[in-house]
Design an enzyme around this catalytic site. Sequence first.
Site, PDB file in Angstrom:
ATOM      1  N   ASP A  78       7.220  18.524  50.749  1.00  0.00           N
ATOM      2  CA  ASP A  78       5.998  18.433  51.556  1.00  0.00           C
ATOM      3  C   ASP A  78       5.241  19.756  51.628  1.00  0.00           C
ATOM      4  OD1 ASP A  78       8.027  19.604  53.063  1.00  0.00           O
ATOM      5  OD2 ASP A  78       8.145  17.981  54.513  1.00  0.00           O
ATOM      6  N   GLU A 117       7.297  10.624  59.729  1.00  0.00           N
ATOM      7  CA  GLU A 117       7.545  10.507  61.164  1.00  0.00           C
ATOM      8  C   GLU A 117       7.963   9.072  61.507  1.00  0.00           C
ATOM      9  OE1 GLU A 117       7.668  13.169  62.766  1.00  0.00           O
ATOM     10  OE2 GLU A 117       5.924  14.462  62.550  1.00  0.00           O
ATOM     11  N   ASN A 135      13.630  13.976  65.703  1.00  0.00           N
ATOM     12  CA  ASN A 135      13.177  12.585  65.902  1.00  0.00           C
ATOM     13  C   ASN A 135      13.535  11.702  64.703  1.00  0.00           C
ATOM     14  OD1 ASN A 135      11.428  13.480  63.948  1.00  0.00           O
ATOM     15  ND2 ASN A 135       9.547  13.030  65.062  1.00  0.00           N
ATOM     16  N   HIS A 183      12.879  12.409  61.545  1.00  0.00           N
ATOM     17  CA  HIS A 183      11.992  12.445  60.371  1.00  0.00           C
ATOM     18  C   HIS A 183      12.708  13.071  59.176  1.00  0.00           C
ATOM     19  CE1 HIS A 183      10.066  16.554  61.650  1.00  0.00           C
ATOM     20  NE2 HIS A 183      10.982  16.774  60.752  1.00  0.00           N
TER      21      HIS A 183
HETATM   22  C1  F6R Z   1      11.140  20.333  55.421  1.00  0.00           C
HETATM   23  C2  F6R Z   1      10.980  19.025  56.007  1.00  0.00           C
HETATM   24  C3  F6R Z   1      11.486  18.647  57.362  1.00  0.00           C
HETATM   25  C4  F6R Z   1      12.687  19.433  57.848  1.00  0.00           C
HETATM   26  C5  F6R Z   1      13.060  18.987  59.266  1.00  0.00           C
HETATM   27  C6  F6R Z   1      14.200  19.802  59.825  1.00  0.00           C
HETATM   28  O1  F6R Z   1      10.549  20.399  54.123  1.00  0.00           O
HETATM   29  O2  F6R Z   1      10.397  18.240  55.377  1.00  0.00           O
HETATM   30  O3  F6R Z   1      11.777  17.279  57.353  1.00  0.00           O
HETATM   31  O4  F6R Z   1      13.757  19.233  56.976  1.00  0.00           O
HETATM   32  O5  F6R Z   1      11.964  19.129  60.109  1.00  0.00           O
HETATM   33  O6  F6R Z   1      13.734  21.102  60.021  1.00  0.00           O
HETATM   34  P1  F6R Z   1      14.736  22.291  60.389  1.00  0.00           P
HETATM   35  O7  F6R Z   1      15.592  22.474  59.184  1.00  0.00           O
HETATM   36  O8  F6R Z   1      13.844  23.486  60.623  1.00  0.00           O
HETATM   37  O9  F6R Z   1      15.500  21.870  61.583  1.00  0.00           O
END
Ligand code: F6R
Length: 246
Positions: free
Chosen positions: A67, A143, A136, A138
């Site tokens: 992303d 989301e 959450n 994701h």
């Molecule tokens: C990152 C991404 C997100 C993260 C998720 C967890 O490219 O797409 O889905 O993997 O938000 O983030 P952290 O690792 O910071 O807890």
Amino acid sequence: MKLIRVENYKEMSSKAAQLVEQQILDNPHSVLGLATGSTPLGLYEQLIQGVSERGISYRHVQTINLDEYQGLSGDHPNSYRHFMNEKLLGHIDVSLENTHIPSGKSLPVEAECQRYEALIDKIGPPHLQMLGMGTNGHIGFNEPGTLETSLTHCVKLEASTRSSNARFFSDRDSVPTHAITMGIQSILKSEQILVLASGKKKAQAVKRFLEGHTSKDFPASFLWKHNHVTLIVDSDAYSLAAAEEE
Ligand code: F6R
């Protein structure tokens, strides 16, 4: 789904690095699916060390990131392109032209999403896709509410995601409101998926994930539709699931 329980963040990162390096040893032309965020930072440090200490080479590897924030160019310090170059890609012997991240600046955004999905099909799908998990549920920026059939698309970020990512920005209002993300279907195209979760703040999400009920309210649950997923979880992230077992 294979569950690997480890003690702490360091062990999670080492175990993940072993699996990634094995993939590259098995197939030096591997396509790796990469994630940003805090979770894979320890893994990326280990992969960087692996180049000098274990002779791992990324010369023939291609990478596809999940992303990118919409509106940020690759040289913006908060872009995911910048993050990846700083944390991994600039420190291993991969050719930068073999590393792929959606462009946050290309317009119209729908055309960029289509270009990226076509790229995944052309050079990928990833042999091994790394994922972190949002509190959450994701994955990527998919989301709650995202359809299982989703391909690369533009999303409006949830308030909770923007707040959680504000730690990387000067203030919450600077966090972009939209992002481009591989969809659930794009992620499920990968041959193998490696999910990492560490820390107490992921405990609720890990517990819910391990319940195994597929629901669009919790996007990570769609990973149960894939037959080659490994979850590496440390004891804090597993704590609520463990309490359930007792
Ligand atoms: C990152 C991404 C997100 C993260 C998720 C967890 O490219 O797409 O889905 O993997 O938000 O983030 P952290 O690792 O910071 O807890």
